[in-house]
Design a protein around this motif. Sequence first.
Motif, PDB file in Angstrom:
ATOM      1  N   UNK A  20       0.830  -1.203   0.000  1.00  0.00           N
ATOM      2  CA  UNK A  20       0.000   0.000   0.000  1.00  0.00           C
ATOM      3  C   UNK A  20       0.867   1.257   0.000  1.00  0.00           C
ATOM      4  N   UNK A  21       2.014   1.194   0.678  1.00  0.00           N
ATOM      5  CA  UNK A  21       2.966   2.312   0.627  1.00  0.00           C
ATOM      6  C   UNK A  21       3.322   2.608  -0.825  1.00  0.00           C
ATOM      7  N   UNK A  22       3.638   1.566  -1.585  1.00  0.00           N
ATOM      8  CA  UNK A  22       3.986   1.753  -3.004  1.00  0.00           C
ATOM      9  C   UNK A  22       2.835   2.357  -3.789  1.00  0.00           C
ATOM     10  N   UNK A  23       1.632   1.881  -3.510  1.00  0.00           N
ATOM     11  CA  UNK A  23       0.478   2.282  -4.313  1.00  0.00           C
ATOM     12  C   UNK A  23       0.099   3.742  -4.102  1.00  0.00           C
ATOM     13  N   UNK A  24       0.241   4.249  -2.874  1.00  0.00           N
ATOM     14  CA  UNK A  24      -0.224   5.606  -2.579  1.00  0.00           C
ATOM     15  C   UNK A  24       0.776   6.685  -2.992  1.00  0.00           C
ATOM     16  N   UNK A 151      -5.636  -4.222   8.509  1.00  0.00           N
ATOM     17  CA  UNK A 151      -5.954  -2.938   7.886  1.00  0.00           C
ATOM     18  C   UNK A 151      -5.149  -1.818   8.541  1.00  0.00           C
ATOM     19  N   UNK A 152      -4.822  -1.989   9.827  1.00  0.00           N
ATOM     20  CA  UNK A 152      -3.961  -1.030  10.495  1.00  0.00           C
ATOM     21  C   UNK A 152      -2.601  -0.975   9.822  1.00  0.00           C
ATOM     22  N   UNK A 153      -2.092  -2.135   9.425  1.00  0.00           N
ATOM     23  CA  UNK A 153      -0.802  -2.184   8.728  1.00  0.00           C
ATOM     24  C   UNK A 153      -0.876  -1.474   7.388  1.00  0.00           C
ATOM     25  N   UNK A 154      -2.015  -1.605   6.707  1.00  0.00           N
ATOM     26  CA  UNK A 154      -2.202  -0.890   5.443  1.00  0.00           C
ATOM     27  C   UNK A 154      -2.187   0.616   5.703  1.00  0.00           C
ATOM     28  N   UNK A 155      -2.871   1.030   6.767  1.00  0.00           N
ATOM     29  CA  UNK A 155      -2.857   2.442   7.139  1.00  0.00           C
ATOM     30  C   UNK A 155      -1.461   2.927   7.478  1.00  0.00           C
ATOM     31  N   UNK A 156      -0.684   2.070   8.153  1.00  0.00           N
ATOM     32  CA  UNK A 156       0.689   2.432   8.481  1.00  0.00           C
ATOM     33  C   UNK A 156       1.541   2.549   7.222  1.00  0.00           C
ATOM     34  N   UNK A 157       1.205   1.735   6.210  1.00  0.00           N
ATOM     35  CA  UNK A 157       1.896   1.866   4.931  1.00  0.00           C
ATOM     36  C   UNK A 157       1.644   3.231   4.323  1.00  0.00           C
ATOM     37  N   UNK A 158       0.390   3.690   4.397  1.00  0.00           N
ATOM     38  CA  UNK A 158       0.065   5.032   3.924  1.00  0.00           C
ATOM     39  C   UNK A 158       0.731   6.103   4.770  1.00  0.00           C
ATOM     40  N   UNK A 159       0.763   5.872   6.092  1.00  0.00           N
ATOM     41  CA  UNK A 159       1.412   6.830   6.992  1.00  0.00           C
ATOM     42  C   UNK A 159       2.901   6.920   6.701  1.00  0.00           C
ATOM     43  N   UNK A 160       3.499   5.767   6.456  1.00  0.00           N
ATOM     44  CA  UNK A 160       4.924   5.747   6.141  1.00  0.00           C
ATOM     45  C   UNK A 160       5.204   6.525   4.859  1.00  0.00           C
ATOM     46  N   UNK A 161       4.312   6.371   3.865  1.00  0.00           N
ATOM     47  CA  UNK A 161       4.456   7.126   2.625  1.00  0.00           C
ATOM     48  C   UNK A 161       4.372   8.619   2.868  1.00  0.00           C
ATOM     49  N   UNK A 162       3.376   9.051   3.637  1.00  0.00           N
ATOM     50  CA  UNK A 162       3.226  10.473   3.961  1.00  0.00           C
ATOM     51  C   UNK A 162       4.425  10.990   4.742  1.00  0.00           C
TER      52      UNK A 162
END
Length: 413
Positions: A20-24, A151-162
Motif C-alpha cells: 500500500x505504501x507503493x500504491x499511494x 488494515x492497520x498495517x495498510x494504514x501504516x503503509x500510507x502513513x509511512x508514505x506520507x
Amino acid sequence: MKMKQSKITFLTSLGAGLEYYDFVLYVLLASFISQQFFPSTNRVAALFATFGVFAVGNIIRPLGGIIFGIFGDRFGRKKVFANTLLWMAFATFLMGITPTFSTIGLAATVIFSLCRIVQGTTCGAEIPGAVTFLSEHIHEKHHGIHFGFMISAIGLGGAFGSFVIWMITKILSDAQMLAWGFRLPFLLGGVLALVGFFIRKHIPETPAFLAMKESTSKPASLFSKKCIGQILSALGVLIFPACFITFFLALPVYLNDTYHYSFPDIYLAMTFGHFWSATLLPVFGWLSDYVGRKKLLFITVLVFAIFGYSIFSLLQLETRWALFGFVALSQTIIAAMASCYFALLPRVFPTSIRYTATALSYNMAYTIAALFPLVANYIYEVIKKPSYVAGLFISLAILTAISTLTLKDNQDN
C-alpha cells in the motif's frame, strides 16, 4: 508445523502495508509528477492528466483482481498472494528511475503510465487476497481484531508514505524536490516490496482452499444470478468507504488548491491521520467482534451522514489545528468502516469463487472511486464552492447505510 494465527496475521499485514505504501506514492506526489511527466502550460490541465492516469490505474484494478483471483481460486491463495508483491516492486522501482518528459519526451509519460497500470493491476489482487487469506485462516469470531491489525498495517503503509514525503520536503528545497527528490520514495518502495515478497513466501496455504480442493462438490459460478446479486450488494456497501479513502489520498492537491494549506503541513497532518487510524483500527475491530460488524458499520456511516458538513466546515478556518481536526475526524470514520467491511466482504461469497468475487466487488468500488478526485477537481474549478464535496459524500454514506442493512452472509462459511 502449523503456523500460529497471530503470526499469519502479522506476515500478511506486513506485506499488505508495504504494497500500500507503493500504491499511494503516485497520488501523494501528484503535484510533482504532473510537472515532470505530464507537462502543460496550464497546471490544472497537467493535474487532470495526472489524475486521469491515477483513474486508469484504478480502472484496471478489476481486471487484475479477476485475473489473479481466478488463479488464486484455482491454484491456491499463497502463490498469487506472494507474486503480487514481486510485480509491485518492479513497477515502483521503475517509476523511480524513469527519465522525465524533458529528457526522453512522450516515452517518459508512456513508461510512467504503464508502471501505474501495473501497480493498479497488482493492487487489484493484493488487498482482496489479504482479506480472503485471513478470512480462511482465522476463526470468524476473531475476524474483527485480526482484520483490524491487518488494515492497520495498510494504514501504516500510507502513513509511512506520507512521513517519508514530509521528511524529504522538509530537507529538500522545492527545486530539488521537483528535480530528483520525488524519486526517492519510489526507489525505497521498490526495495521494500521485494523484501515483502520473500517474507510472504513462507506463509502456509489456507485450510479452506485445501479442503475445497479435496471436495467433490460443484464449484459456484461467478456469473450466476445469485453471485451477481451478491457482488452488487457488496458494491453498495463499499462505495462510500472507497470514495472517501480515495479522496483522502488526493487530499494534498485539494487542500492546497482549495484552502491554500502548505504541502509540509498537509503531509504532516496526513502522516498523523494514518497513524491515528492505524491506532484505532484494532480497537474498532475488537469492538466489531462484540457488537457486530454490520451494526457498527451502519452506525458509523449514519454518524457521517449527520455530521459530514460540520467535519468539512473545519477546513474553512484555514488553521493548522483545523486541518489536524479534520484529518483526525475523517480517519476515525475511515477506521470504523474499514474494521467492518473488510471482514464482511469475503463472507458474502462461497470458497470456490471467494478470491475472484471479493476482488471484483472491491475493485469495482475503487474503480468508481478513482474518478472522484477528477470529478471533484473539475466541479470546484467550475463552481468554486468546496461545500459540495461534503454533500456528495453524505449521499454516498446513505447508499452504504441502506446496502449494509440488506447484505447477507453466505451459508457455506
